[in-house]
Design an enzyme around this catalytic site. Structure first.
Site, PDB file in Angstrom:
ATOM      1  N   ASP A  13     -25.874  51.255 -33.080  1.00 54.48           N
ATOM      2  CA  ASP A  13     -26.678  50.028 -33.014  1.00 54.48           C
ATOM      3  C   ASP A  13     -27.682  49.919 -34.164  1.00 54.48           C
ATOM      4  O   ASP A  13     -28.765  49.358 -34.005  1.00 54.48           O
ATOM      5  CB  ASP A  13     -27.418  49.927 -31.663  1.00 54.48           C
ATOM      6  N   LYS A  16     -24.852  47.883 -38.330  1.00 52.44           N
ATOM      7  CA  LYS A  16     -23.764  48.054 -39.314  1.00 52.44           C
ATOM      8  C   LYS A  16     -22.986  46.760 -39.519  1.00 52.44           C
ATOM      9  O   LYS A  16     -22.548  46.458 -40.623  1.00 52.44           O
ATOM     10  CB  LYS A  16     -22.793  49.155 -38.856  1.00 52.44           C
ATOM     11  N   GLY A  40     -20.106  47.491 -30.518  1.00 55.52           N
ATOM     12  CA  GLY A  40     -20.461  46.073 -30.430  1.00 55.52           C
ATOM     13  C   GLY A  40     -21.225  45.693 -31.674  1.00 55.52           C
ATOM     14  O   GLY A  40     -22.340  46.146 -31.881  1.00 55.52           O
ATOM     15  N   HIS A  41     -20.593  44.922 -32.526  1.00 55.13           N
ATOM     16  CA  HIS A  41     -21.263  44.480 -33.750  1.00 55.13           C
ATOM     17  C   HIS A  41     -21.600  43.010 -33.613  1.00 55.13           C
ATOM     18  O   HIS A  41     -20.763  42.222 -33.216  1.00 55.13           O
ATOM     19  CB  HIS A  41     -20.349  44.674 -34.968  1.00 55.13           C
ATOM     20  N   THR A 129     -20.084  53.693 -21.976  1.00 56.24           N
ATOM     21  CA  THR A 129     -19.955  52.243 -21.879  1.00 56.24           C
ATOM     22  C   THR A 129     -18.964  51.858 -20.772  1.00 56.24           C
ATOM     23  O   THR A 129     -18.762  50.679 -20.514  1.00 56.24           O
ATOM     24  CB  THR A 129     -19.465  51.654 -23.219  1.00 56.24           C
ATOM     25  N   GLN A 224     -20.404  53.223 -33.759  1.00 53.44           N
ATOM     26  CA  GLN A 224     -21.381  54.170 -33.198  1.00 53.44           C
ATOM     27  C   GLN A 224     -22.197  54.808 -34.339  1.00 53.44           C
ATOM     28  O   GLN A 224     -22.267  54.232 -35.410  1.00 53.44           O
ATOM     29  CB  GLN A 224     -20.696  55.239 -32.328  1.00 53.44           C
ATOM     30  N   THR A 299     -24.951  45.323 -26.897  1.00 54.38           N
ATOM     31  CA  THR A 299     -24.037  44.196 -27.120  1.00 54.38           C
ATOM     32  C   THR A 299     -22.873  44.269 -26.140  1.00 54.38           C
ATOM     33  O   THR A 299     -22.350  43.259 -25.693  1.00 54.38           O
ATOM     34  CB  THR A 299     -23.430  44.256 -28.549  1.00 54.38           C
ATOM     35  N   ARG A 305     -31.881  49.331 -24.412  1.00 53.05           N
ATOM     36  CA  ARG A 305     -31.793  50.547 -25.230  1.00 53.05           C
ATOM     37  C   ARG A 305     -33.104  51.305 -25.160  1.00 53.05           C
ATOM     38  O   ARG A 305     -34.173  50.700 -25.072  1.00 53.05           O
ATOM     39  CB  ARG A 305     -31.491  50.190 -26.679  1.00 53.05           C
ATOM     40  N   LYS A 331     -33.731  45.955 -39.601  1.00 53.94           N
ATOM     41  CA  LYS A 331     -34.741  45.606 -38.608  1.00 53.94           C
ATOM     42  C   LYS A 331     -36.168  46.009 -38.994  1.00 53.94           C
ATOM     43  O   LYS A 331     -36.982  46.344 -38.131  1.00 53.94           O
ATOM     44  CB  LYS A 331     -34.362  46.212 -37.251  1.00 53.94           C
ATOM     45  N   LEU A 332     -36.462  45.993 -40.275  1.00 52.11           N
ATOM     46  CA  LEU A 332     -37.803  46.352 -40.725  1.00 52.11           C
ATOM     47  C   LEU A 332     -38.832  45.368 -40.156  1.00 52.11           C
ATOM     48  O   LEU A 332     -39.957  45.742 -39.823  1.00 52.11           O
ATOM     49  CB  LEU A 332     -37.853  46.368 -42.263  1.00 52.11           C
ATOM     50  N   SER A 413     -32.979  44.773 -44.399  1.00 58.14           N
ATOM     51  CA  SER A 413     -32.697  43.618 -43.564  1.00 58.14           C
ATOM     52  C   SER A 413     -34.005  43.124 -42.946  1.00 58.14           C
ATOM     53  O   SER A 413     -34.752  43.901 -42.343  1.00 58.14           O
ATOM     54  CB  SER A 413     -31.689  44.015 -42.481  1.00 58.14           C
TER      55      SER A 413
HETATM   56  P1  IMP Z   1     -18.481  56.084 -24.650  1.00 59.25           P
HETATM   57  O1  IMP Z   1     -18.253  55.955 -26.105  1.00 59.25           O
HETATM   58  O2  IMP Z   1     -18.287  54.807 -23.890  1.00 59.25           O
HETATM   59  O3  IMP Z   1     -17.702  57.227 -24.036  1.00 59.25           O
HETATM   60  O4  IMP Z   1     -20.031  56.467 -24.432  1.00 59.25           O
HETATM   61  C1  IMP Z   1     -20.560  57.718 -24.847  1.00 59.25           C
HETATM   62  C2  IMP Z   1     -21.975  57.567 -25.364  1.00 59.25           C
HETATM   63  O5  IMP Z   1     -21.939  56.829 -26.574  1.00 59.25           O
HETATM   64  C3  IMP Z   1     -22.916  56.781 -24.436  1.00 59.25           C
HETATM   65  O6  IMP Z   1     -24.221  57.299 -24.583  1.00 59.25           O
HETATM   66  C4  IMP Z   1     -22.873  55.379 -25.001  1.00 59.25           C
HETATM   67  O7  IMP Z   1     -24.029  54.641 -24.693  1.00 59.25           O
HETATM   68  C5  IMP Z   1     -22.781  55.697 -26.481  1.00 59.25           C
HETATM   69  N1  IMP Z   1     -22.152  54.617 -27.249  1.00 59.25           N
HETATM   70  C6  IMP Z   1     -20.839  54.310 -27.319  1.00 59.25           C
HETATM   71  N2  IMP Z   1     -20.651  53.275 -28.144  1.00 59.25           N
HETATM   72  C7  IMP Z   1     -21.851  52.917 -28.616  1.00 59.25           C
HETATM   73  C8  IMP Z   1     -22.293  51.935 -29.558  1.00 59.25           C
HETATM   74  O8  IMP Z   1     -21.522  51.162 -30.130  1.00 59.25           O
HETATM   75  N3  IMP Z   1     -23.632  51.895 -29.780  1.00 59.25           N
HETATM   76  C9  IMP Z   1     -24.515  52.750 -29.205  1.00 59.25           C
HETATM   77  N4  IMP Z   1     -24.141  53.680 -28.338  1.00 59.25           N
HETATM   78  C10 IMP Z   1     -22.820  53.775 -28.049  1.00 59.25           C
END
Ligand code: IMP
Length: 424
Positions: A13, A16, A40-41, A129, A224, A299, A305, A331-332, A413
């Site tokens: 998050d 990117k 989630g972008h 997620t 991620q 997202t 968060r 996000k400055l 940004s």
């Molecule tokens: P999973 O990828 O759904 O198995 O989740 C494993 C860990 O990665 C959890 O703490 C999620 O919140 C975190 N996570 C997975 N995808 C994202 C992302 O795109 N952004 C932030 N955290 C993520």
């Protein structure tokens, strides 16, 4: 144009999506190499808001080619839904989107197992997620996964689904008391997905390497963040793939010599979703302020968060693992109203100073973050596009990050929109 990797340096998050969107004009191809629709972008421009999960942000540029690499786990239902949603917003998706035949499929029992395990783990849950990411990667590594290519081979697909269901149904029913899945129905559904996706399915490795040989340039889009890497992150509170730059080689079949530059995306503070260590976390009103001002809600899942100060040991570790050439600082503007902005410069671990992330000490809470406090700039920098217009205090904050991480900040940004950016 040299090929570029865009990597999240924290816990995901970092923003990117915006950076990829901003830079992709200069590339021919945007390729993802790991993860699935856990990502989630968000990309905003011209009053439109695009939420991308599986598809690289390059898809918003009609002349770019996009690839979902073999290192990904793909839920075909989620992919088709995303394609339809983007098309409804006027995005052109045709032969510009390809899927590697060696990527693995997420099936409904993966999702059910992900959710059931999380519930069973109680307080010890990872906070996934809930998209079935972990169980799909387990199947891959266990060598009984279903690959995208299998969707095109009815006999193989049926056999693989029947084999998987025999085990998963027993597990779901006996261990977790959950519903089971009818292999015949799954077979019919996934065969249909194969038919719909067939024209996009290709040998992704040959496809990308042929393009590289023909002089095309590639942007490698990470999902991620580094601290969620299965090998290098805050295990077990991580995702199930290699988010670091090394994941590009295996997740796309691209040799290291093709990764020319690495840009590390750094949020001006830190966030994390789900469980696990977060040394600079703020559980007070300051954390609440960052969450509200930064709109720090997932997202994918909408979860709030966790928020905290910038953590240099995390960034130094990321710079080391990824060989970061430059930084995109996002996000400055979220820090605009703060009178003081602390940055964690190291950890005190039993009297010893650590400048990189001391994973062991952190998981045992055997550390004390040390901070240096910067003066806030207390004025809006939202939408600024020139470095010269940034207040001195903001420039000091940036300069300190550059010195400590040993990489220049090349992009800043100043708002969620494409236009709200300083490029140096
Ligand atoms: P999973 O990828 O759904 O198995 O989740 C494993 C860990 O990665 C959890 O703490 C999620 O919140 C975190 N996570 C997975 N995808 C994202 C992302 O795109 N952004 C932030 N955290 C993520």
């Amino acid at each position: 144009m040299p090929n570029l990797a865009v990597i999240g340096t924290q816990w995901g998050d970092e923003g990117k999506g915006k950076i990829v969107d901003l830079l992709c004009e200069q590339f021919d191809i945007v390729a993802r190499y790991q993860g699935g629709h856990n990502a989630g972008h968000t990309v905003k421009f011209a009053d439109q808001h695009f939420a991308l999960r599986l598809i690289p942000s390059g898809i918003l540029h009609a002349d770019k080619l996009c690839l979902l690499g073999n290192g990904m786990v793909i839920d075909p239902e989620a992919l088709l839904e995303e394609i339809e949603k983007l098309r409804a917003l006027g995005v052109h998706i045709d032969s510009n989107l390809k899927i590697s035949d060696s990527a693995h499929c997420i099936l409904p029992y993966h999702k059910a197992l992900d959710l059931a395990r999380e519930e069973a783990a109680g307080q010890g849950k990872i906070g996934t997620t809930g998209r079935g990411i972990g169980p799909a990667y387990e199947a891959k590594v266990g060598r009984y996964g279903i690959r995208i290519a299998d969707l095109l081979d009815p006999d193989l697909l049926r056999a693989r689904i029947e084999f998987a269901c025999a085990e998963k149904n027993l597990l779901l029913k006996s261990v977790y008391g959950r519903e089971t899945y009818d292999p015949q129905k799954l077979f019919e559904t996934y065969l249909r997905y194969g038919e719909v996706l067939a024209e996009r399915i290709t040998n992704g490795t040959v496809w990308i390497n042929e393009h590289l040989r023909n002089g095309k340039s590639v942007m490698f889009e990470g999902a991620q963040g580094t601290m969620l890497d299965i090998d290098h992150g805050t295990y077990p509170f991580v995702t199930s793939s290699n988010t670091v730059v090394g994941g590009i080689c295996t997740g796309l079949g691209v040799a290291p010599k093709h990764i020319h530059r690495v840009i590390g995306v750094v949020k001006a503070y830190t966030t994390r979703v789900g469980g696990g260590a977060f040394p600079t976390e703020l559980t007070d009103e300051q954390g609440e302020h960052l969450r509200a001002r930064g709109n720090e809600f997932g997202t994918v899942t909408g979860r709030p968060r966790r928020c905290g100060w910038l953590d240099l040991p995390v960034l130094r570790t990321s710079a080391m693992l990824n060989g970061i050439d430059s930084i995109a600082l996002t996000k400055l503007d979220v820090l605009d109203e703060l009178a003081e902005i602390p940055i964690c410069t190291g950890y005190n671990v039993r009297g010893e100073r650590w400048k990189t992330f001391p994973a062991f000490a952190v998981s045992h809470h055997d550390y004390k973050p040390e901070y240096r406090t910067f003066k806030g700039w207390k004025k809006s920098i939202v939408g600024l596009t020139s470095i010269d217009d940034l207040p001195q205090a903001a420039r000091d904050y940036i300069r300190f990050i550059e010195d400590e991480v040993e990489a220049p900040v090349s992009i800043i940004s100043t708002g969620p929109r494409r236009e709200e950016t300083i490029v140096r």
